[in-house]
Design an enzyme around this catalytic site. Structure first.
Site, PDB file in Angstrom:
ATOM      1  CE  LYS A  94      -4.070  -2.109   2.100  1.00 19.86           C
ATOM      2  NZ  LYS A  94      -3.515  -3.401   2.538  1.00 19.86           N
TER       3      LYS A  94
HETATM    4  O1  LIG Z   1      -4.858  -4.225  -0.006  1.00 19.25           O
HETATM    5  C1  LIG Z   1      -5.375  -5.191   0.611  1.00 19.25           C
HETATM    6  O2  LIG Z   1      -5.086  -6.366   0.397  1.00 19.25           O
HETATM    7  C2  LIG Z   1      -6.533  -4.885   1.517  1.00 19.25           C
HETATM    8  C3  LIG Z   1      -7.437  -3.906   1.106  1.00 19.25           C
HETATM    9  C4  LIG Z   1      -8.671  -3.791   1.801  1.00 19.25           C
HETATM   10  O3  LIG Z   1      -9.538  -3.006   1.444  1.00 19.25           O
HETATM   11  N1  LIG Z   1      -8.904  -4.608   2.869  1.00 19.25           N
HETATM   12  C5  LIG Z   1      -7.999  -5.524   3.302  1.00 19.25           C
HETATM   13  O4  LIG Z   1      -8.290  -6.259   4.247  1.00 19.25           O
HETATM   14  N2  LIG Z   1      -6.778  -5.630   2.650  1.00 19.25           N
HETATM   15  C6  LIG Z   1      -5.753  -6.565   3.165  1.00 19.25           C
HETATM   16  O5  LIG Z   1      -6.195  -7.904   2.943  1.00 19.25           O
HETATM   17  C7  LIG Z   1      -5.837  -8.733   4.056  1.00 19.25           C
HETATM   18  C8  LIG Z   1      -7.124  -9.232   4.717  1.00 19.25           C
HETATM   19  O6  LIG Z   1      -6.770 -10.102   5.752  1.00 19.25           O
HETATM   20  P1  LIG Z   1      -7.888 -11.047   6.453  1.00 19.25           P
HETATM   21  O7  LIG Z   1      -8.972 -10.140   6.962  1.00 19.25           O
HETATM   22  O8  LIG Z   1      -7.119 -11.729   7.554  1.00 19.25           O
HETATM   23  O9  LIG Z   1      -8.381 -12.031   5.389  1.00 19.25           O
HETATM   24  C9  LIG Z   1      -4.958  -7.866   4.981  1.00 19.25           C
HETATM   25  O10 LIG Z   1      -3.597  -8.022   4.614  1.00 19.25           O
HETATM   26  C10 LIG Z   1      -5.433  -6.443   4.649  1.00 19.25           C
HETATM   27  O11 LIG Z   1      -4.402  -5.489   4.842  1.00 19.25           O
END
Ligand SMILES: O=C(O)c1cc(=O)[nH]c(=O)n1[C@@H]1O[C@H](COP(=O)(O)O)[C@@H](O)[C@H]1O
Length: 277
Positions: A94
């Site tokens: 990011k």
């Molecule tokens: O850029 C990302 O991957 C991201 C964007 C977003 O809107 N929401 C989001 O959860 N993420 C990332 O996606 C992953 C979600 O993780 P879990 O919630 O454990 O499945 C994390 O690494 C967050 O930083």
């Protein structure tokens, strides 16, 4: 690197569009791994070995590695070098800064000679505009994944602001699609925003969408597919905690595989329903 056509081929061959998030927190991995010289890499290695046939991408989030300083960076480098080459190696960093600085972020994650890392794709925040994103596009075999509509509650603070031409997130997608084509640019759209996918597809009919928020955040895979799937699938759906922390015991890799298999089987049904396979 997986080109757009290779990515589509992998999705069809492996019957999955799953991305496994390697958000590995050393305080959450099974205690017995502490005896290894690099417990986080050992954890990631076993997760990868147990799941690589069920997914088409892995996405370590830089924060979990940077939090541990030098040791974390060494774990990230070892993990990236171990990631399967038939999967998209995504660094969820990011990043967003002026061009000169972004040149160095790109070197950090794309230029193996300098940093030891050779990711295929990087997540970036578009707040600083075109010149904060184009440095990554200089690497013509890499993907740039731009945050558009995030899974977070905070998405309502700015992303839905009306620009006069629609929501801000829509303007981001339309503008970014003038910087490069659907063979270089993807967008992040949260699985918790599945009803917005129809509008998003009007602005991004061909782009792959990286879709986090399934599993731990409660997003619906079925709704994401209902509103967002294209004839090429066009989706990479991520789950991190829901898979990697399925168990805290010595069976953690097998438990992760079981969770990944559930998602892969659902995804195969969605691909069949949409006529992609
Ligand atoms: O850029 C990302 O991957 C991201 C964007 C977003 O809107 N929401 C989001 O959860 N993420 C990332 O996606 C992953 C979600 O993780 P879990 O919630 O454990 O499945 C994390 O690494 C967050 O930083």
């Amino acid at each position: 690197m997986l080109s757009r056509s290779q990515l589509i081929e992998q999705i069809k061959q492996k019957r999955t569009f799953l991305c496994i998030g390697l958000d590995t927190d050393i305080d959450k991995i099974p205690a017995f791994l502490k005896e290894y010289p690099d417990p986080v890499f050992e954890f990631n290695k076993r997760i990868i070995d147990a799941t690589r046939d069920l997914c088409i991408a892995y996405k370590p989030n830089a924060a979990f590695y940077e939090a541990r300083g030098v040791k974390g960076l060494l774990s990230l480098i070892a993990t990236q070098q171990y990631l399967p080459k038939d999967c998209l190696n995504i660094i969820d960093a990011k990043r967003g800064d002026i061009g000169n600085t972004s040149d160095n972020y790109a070197r950090a994650f794309f230029d193996q000679q300098n940093s030891g890392m050779d990711f295929d794709a990087i997540t970036v925040t578009p707040y600083m505009g075109n010149d904060s994103v184009t440095p990554y596009l200089k690497y013509d075999d890499k993907w740039v994944i731009i945050l558009a509509l995030t899974s977070s509650a905070g998405s309502k603070d700015f992303q839905y602001l009306n620009t006069g031409e629609g929501f801000l997130y829509e303007t981001v997608i339309k503008k970014a699609n003038t910087w490069a084509g659907a063979d270089r640019l993807m967008f992040v759209v949260g699985a918790t925003k599945s009803t917005e996918f129809t509008d998003i597809r009007k602005h991004a009919p061909d782009n792959f969408l990286l879709v986090p928020g399934v599993g731990a955040q409660g997003g619906s895979l079925e709704d994401v597919c209902k509103y967002g799937m294209t004839k090429d699938c066009g989706l990479i759906v991520n789950s991190s905690r829901g898979i990697i922390y399925a168990s805290n015991g010595e069976d953690f890799a097998e438990a992760a595989r079981a969770e990944a298999l559930k998602l892969q089987q659902q995804m195969q049904q969605e691909l069949e329903k949409a006529g992609v396979i």
